[in-house]
Design an enzyme around this catalytic site. Structure first.
Site, short mmCIF file in Angstrom:
data_model
loop_
_atom_site.label_atom_id
_atom_site.label_comp_id
_atom_site.label_asym_id
_atom_site.label_seq_id
_atom_site.Cartn_x
_atom_site.Cartn_y
_atom_site.Cartn_z
N ARG A 107 0.83 -1.21 0.00
CA ARG A 107 0.00 0.00 0.00
C ARG A 107 0.86 1.25 0.00
NH1 ARG A 107 -2.57 0.11 6.15
NH2 ARG A 107 -0.72 -0.60 7.27
N ASP A 138 -6.30 -4.24 0.61
CA ASP A 138 -6.95 -3.30 -0.29
C ASP A 138 -6.04 -2.14 -0.68
OD1 ASP A 138 -6.85 -1.73 2.01
OD2 ASP A 138 -8.98 -1.99 2.48
N GLY A 139 -4.82 -2.13 -0.15
CA GLY A 139 -3.87 -1.09 -0.51
C GLY A 139 -4.11 0.24 0.15
N ARG A 196 14.83 -2.42 3.65
CA ARG A 196 14.56 -3.26 4.82
C ARG A 196 15.40 -4.53 4.75
NH1 ARG A 196 8.87 -1.93 5.74
NH2 ARG A 196 8.34 -0.20 4.36
N ASP A 266 10.75 -7.63 7.73
CA ASP A 266 10.39 -6.66 6.71
C ASP A 266 10.10 -5.29 7.30
OD1 ASP A 266 8.03 -8.38 7.55
OD2 ASP A 266 6.96 -6.72 6.63
N ASN A 267 10.08 -5.19 8.63
CA ASN A 267 9.89 -3.89 9.28
C ASN A 267 11.17 -3.40 9.95
OD1 ASN A 267 7.19 -3.86 8.58
ND2 ASN A 267 6.51 -4.77 10.50
N ASP A 276 7.74 1.85 9.93
CA ASP A 276 6.45 1.16 9.94
C ASP A 276 5.76 1.20 11.30
OD1 ASP A 276 6.54 0.70 7.28
OD2 ASP A 276 6.92 -1.43 7.40
#
Length: 509
Positions: A107, A138-139, A196, A266-267, A276
């Site tokens: 997103r 849903d982005g 990341r 990934d964060n 994030d």
């Protein structure tokens, strides 16, 4: 411009003039199609400003009227400025300790880079719609979570903790479904890089593309770790620097009582930034086992576990970089472990230094760790308010038989505190600590204001009712968290109200 952007109109930028005109290079996109997808944002219907960070815009050299004209459309995903080439990057990662495979900017869109006094800064939209990496999402981002990220990015910056920054926040009446129906929002955030740990994991494990992994390592070394290029093993030197920066970051989190809430690989930022902001939280009552993420049922990311999780994540990054450390697997593994080993000593040194600063200890003595740990145990037993306790501790007096109010009043077990206070006073006297001078030092290490959950929630509820002013009031105070700020609302530095501990923050937040 690529056909991928044909659906978005070009808009004139208010700062496309003079020697500081933006050019919007996108070095990440220039790495090639293996690294992500060029695409336009999904337009946000009838956007409106929720908040603007004019101070940050000024740091970029933008004029005072930067937000007039096309800025609202561009920062809502409805247009682009000349030179922008929006790009969603792909990465993978471990989530809650389990390999999750391909992830990516589900997103988010990187609009490009702009020069600043601190060097090139990437500008990214979060909540700008579907990308190839949205998976089942849903982005979009909702107003609630976007306000939290906007405020906390700048709150962390005010605390002096490395972080992505927040430039603007726009909203819309577009409905978005989370636990309930909410409205959409887009955060404009910036950082020197959004790379990341998971970017490297992607090419090492998911894509199994060692050529792209090599290219990413070379790119990172050249742009963010140039001092490592002269090392015998540049990738190992970079890994050591990442470990050092991560150690310093975690020490800063622990010292102010910050809980990230979702420390997936990934964060984790390659540059040692806080990145994030989802289910984060600052400690109210001190609880080493505090879990701020309602979705973290196992307590993996509890406050006291954050240093260990960061070490686990560094091992995951080191594993991804093994192909860069030699053809011999055993030798490469040894080099990887050696590269990240400095994390342990760096974390210990950094956290010890920050805790001594919180306690006003100007020198280091053998029993300091015991003295510090004993107070923390008293605090944990009674859930003493973390921020208020340390702010009040700056008023501690070394005078014999001093009653030590108001610190003493924070404890139910007064005799236990009195016994500790006697030891603390004697420790301060051994270095001839001056009460007034020490108080100044301690107040520069112990914030008076942090973004507690109930403060963020108040701003959210007001914004959902159409009043965005509380966001600005909070931002103004959180920009100077160590100052007394006599005109700030008293509630900003007070104990949390009843029911504050019932505010639930999850991965959808």
């Amino acid at each position: 411009m690529s056909a991928a952007f044909d659906s978005l109109p070009l808009a004139p930028a208010p700062f496309e003039r003079g020697p500081n005109a933006a050019r919007w290079p996108n070095r990440m996109a220039a790495l090639g199609p293996a690294f992500g997808t060029a695409l336009a944002a999904e337009p946000l219907p009838d956007p409106h400003w929720v908040a603007r960070n004019d101070a940050l815009a000024a740091e970029l050299g933008w004029p005072a009227d930067w937000h007039d004209g096309s800025a609202l459309a561009v920062l809502s995903g409805n247009a682009t400025w000349p030179g922008m080439s929006p790009f969603a990057s792909v990465y993978s990662g471990h989530q809650f300790g389990v390999w999750a495979g391909q992830l990516g900017d589900g997103r988010a869109l990187l609009l490009g880079e702009i020069e600043s006094a601190a060097g090139p800064m990437e500008i990214q939209l979060k909540g700008s719609g579907l990308t190839p990496y949205s998976r089942m999402g849903d982005g979009r981002a909702v107003l609630r979570s976007s306000i939290r990220e906007y405020l906390c990015s700048e709150a962390m910056h005010g605390l002096g903790i490395p972080s992505t920054r927040a430039l603007a926040l726009t909203g819309s009446q577009l409905p978005v479904r989370r636990e309930r129906w909410e409205t959409a929002a887009v955060v404009t955030r910036m950082a020197p890089s959004f790379l990341r740990f998971g970017h490297f994991e992607h090419f090492a494990h998911t894509a199994r593309d060692l050529a792209s992994l090599q290219r990413l390592v070379d790119f990172s070394l050249a742009n963010y770790f140039p001092d490592c290029l002269g090392a015998a093993q540049p990738a190992a030197a970079m890994l050591s620097e990442v470990a050092r920066r991560t150690a310093e970051l975690i020490a800063q989190w622990q010292a102010v009582g910050f809980c990230h809430g979702v420390m997936n690989t990934d964060n984790m930022s390659l540059l040692g930034l806080t990145i994030d902001y989802g289910p984060f939280g600052f400690l109210d009552g001190f609880d080493p086992g505090h879990v701020c993420n309602h979705s973290d049922h196992q307590g993996r990311y509890a406050y006291a576990r954050q240093p260990g999780v960061a070490w686990w994540n560094l091992q995951a990054l080191a594993t991804a970089l093994l192909p860069q450390l030699g053809a011999d697997e055993d030798a490469a593994s040894e080099a990887a472990l050696e590269a990240i080993e400095p994390y342990r000593s760096a974390l210990s040194a950094a956290l010890s230094a920050r805790m001594r600063a919180k306690f006003g200890l100007a020198t280091e003595q053998p029993d300091d760790a015991t003295l510090i740990d004993d107070l923390l145990r008293l605090m944990a037993a009674e859930r003493t308010d973390y921020t208020i306790l340390f702010r009040h501790l700056s008023g501690f007096s070394t005078a014999p038989d001093h009653a030590q109010q108001p610190v003493r009043d924070l404890f139910i077990d007064r005799p236990a505190f009195d016994a500790w206070a006697g030891r603390y006073a004697e420790r301060l006297r051994t270095e001839q600590s001056d009460d007034a001078e020490r108080a100044v030092r301690m107040n520069s290490a112990n914030p008076k204001f942090v973004l507690r959950n109930h403060l963020a929630q108040s701003a959210i509820e007001a914004a959902e009712a159409g009043d965005f002013d509380e966001i600005g009031r909070l931002m103004k105070v959180l920009a100077r968290p160590y100052d007394e700020q006599a005109t700030a609302p008293a509630a900003y530095a007070a104990f949390p109200p009843p029911g504050a501990d019932q505010i639930e923050v999850s991965c959808s937040s």
